[in-house]
Design an enzyme around this catalytic site. Sequence first.
Site, PDB file in Angstrom:
ATOM      1  N   TRP A 127       0.861  -1.187   0.000  1.00  0.00           N
ATOM      2  CA  TRP A 127       0.000   0.000   0.000  1.00  0.00           C
ATOM      3  C   TRP A 127       0.901   1.242   0.000  1.00  0.00           C
ATOM      4  CZ3 TRP A 127      -2.074   2.795   4.745  1.00  0.00           C
ATOM      5  CH2 TRP A 127      -3.116   3.671   4.409  1.00  0.00           C
ATOM      6  N   ASP A 208      -0.383  -5.678   9.245  1.00  0.00           N
ATOM      7  CA  ASP A 208      -1.426  -4.704   8.907  1.00  0.00           C
ATOM      8  C   ASP A 208      -2.640  -5.519   8.442  1.00  0.00           C
ATOM      9  OD1 ASP A 208      -3.069  -2.734   7.966  1.00  0.00           O
ATOM     10  OD2 ASP A 208      -1.656  -1.929   6.478  1.00  0.00           O
ATOM     11  N   ALA A 210      -6.407  -5.015   7.487  1.00  0.00           N
ATOM     12  CA  ALA A 210      -7.427  -3.987   7.212  1.00  0.00           C
ATOM     13  C   ALA A 210      -8.654  -4.563   6.516  1.00  0.00           C
ATOM     14  CB  ALA A 210      -6.815  -2.877   6.352  1.00  0.00           C
ATOM     15  N   LYS A 243     -13.333  -1.145   6.651  1.00  0.00           N
ATOM     16  CA  LYS A 243     -13.944  -1.934   5.572  1.00  0.00           C
ATOM     17  C   LYS A 243     -14.931  -2.951   6.128  1.00  0.00           C
ATOM     18  CE  LYS A 243     -10.242  -0.084   3.746  1.00  0.00           C
ATOM     19  NZ  LYS A 243      -9.664   0.664   2.779  1.00  0.00           N
TER      20      LYS A 243
HETATM   21  C1  LMR Z   1      -6.962   1.823  -0.618  1.00  0.00           C
HETATM   22  O1  LMR Z   1      -5.908   1.190  -0.637  1.00  0.00           O
HETATM   23  O2  LMR Z   1      -7.536   2.198  -1.640  1.00  0.00           O
HETATM   24  C2  LMR Z   1      -7.606   2.126   0.731  1.00  0.00           C
HETATM   25  O3  LMR Z   1      -6.835   1.611   1.754  1.00  0.00           O
HETATM   26  C3  LMR Z   1      -7.945   3.561   0.881  1.00  0.00           C
HETATM   27  C4  LMR Z   1      -6.755   4.447   1.087  1.00  0.00           C
HETATM   28  O4  LMR Z   1      -6.794   5.233   2.040  1.00  0.00           O
HETATM   29  O5  LMR Z   1      -5.791   4.394   0.315  1.00  0.00           O
END
Ligand code: LMR
Length: 394
Positions: A127, A208, A210, A243
């Site tokens: 991410w 992590d 999520a 989520k």
């Molecule tokens: C994403 O990866 O799209 C989500 O976790 C939202 C974000 O804040 O980036």
Amino acid sequence: MLNNLHQQPQDKILQLMKMYREDTRSDKIDLGVGVYKDATGLTPVMRAIKTAEQQLWATETTKAYTGLAGDPGYQNAMIDLVLADAVSRDRIAASHTPGGTGAIHAVLELIGMANPDATIWLSAPTWPNHPSIIRHLGIKMAEYRYFDDASCAVDFDGMMADLKTVKAGDVVLLHGCCHNPTGANLTLPEWQAVADLLLTRGAVPFIDIAYQGFGDGLNEDAAGVRLLAAMFPEMLIAASCSKNFGVYRERTGIVLTVAPNTATRDTTQGNLAHLNRQNFSFPPDHGARLVTMILTDPALKADWMAELEAVRLGMLTTREHLARELQRLSGSDRFGFVAQHRGMFSRMGASPEQVVKLREQHGIYMVGDSRINIAGLNPTTVPILASALIEVGC
Ligand code: LMR
């Protein structure tokens, strides 16, 4: 003073959200930001959340502050949800944070205070906000291989080879489930092999998590984190309710840490509360209170689990539909990974140029690395995406 500031690099995902909003085409398709959408394109408030909100409105008597590290009821409910009984409670510290991002930030600050020499190892890719926050905090980072672009599956041999070079005291960030951005996940035997290796290296795992409940189920998605918690003397966890409870804007996250003994747990707990006090003082309560009400009320919990399961199964159906459609149009099995991936995302293997073409010529918005949000699709848009992918040469 302020004229000394420089423009900050734009977050790719947020930039894409803006481009989508500004596109006036009525048939545009948003597969960008990781927000669940139902078949009508709505991000619904979950039924159990609505019910809990009504109950809360009727019964709440004060808006006075909660504890610095959040309400103990929330901490306990989240420990149950994420860790169940994998590790004894007297080794776990918990701290309520604004969202999963707040939890990641707090964990990274804690690492900086406890071991400023530690390197944080990130999956390649990960991410984009992970490296961004680490950079912002001035912590060292490195990457381990994770994804094989050719097969769109986990590059497990590459991952293990890179993790063999991790130094004692380094921190390895792993996605608990539903890997973002790839959708390619470790099997349980692979979790075990990673855990065995990291244990011998003296590394500290940082999970992590999520998307618990979006992959293979609530318990299945926590199997990796629970396996590690049972094995490691120390572990760090950032969990999000955005989520799986659909409470994105309520900013509901938590840090959980596992310490080798109760004395270290107590010191860690104090440090986590201190970090909250420095950063924002008391955490926001609304989302956490709703989550606590749901997780501690059997009827609300059953309703929440049923709705979450329907969301999960809906995404699986979409995956299977897209994989079938791509197989039909390409005449090959090379997109079979779409049905194997789990969670909200899949990295499709399109080049950056193809991603631009998909956006400009077809109004299909995905992140530049070709990550799509599966929940952004519906039975009408699946064939549109499939034929556009083939048309741009995927
Ligand atoms: C994403 O990866 O799209 C989500 O976790 C939202 C974000 O804040 O980036």
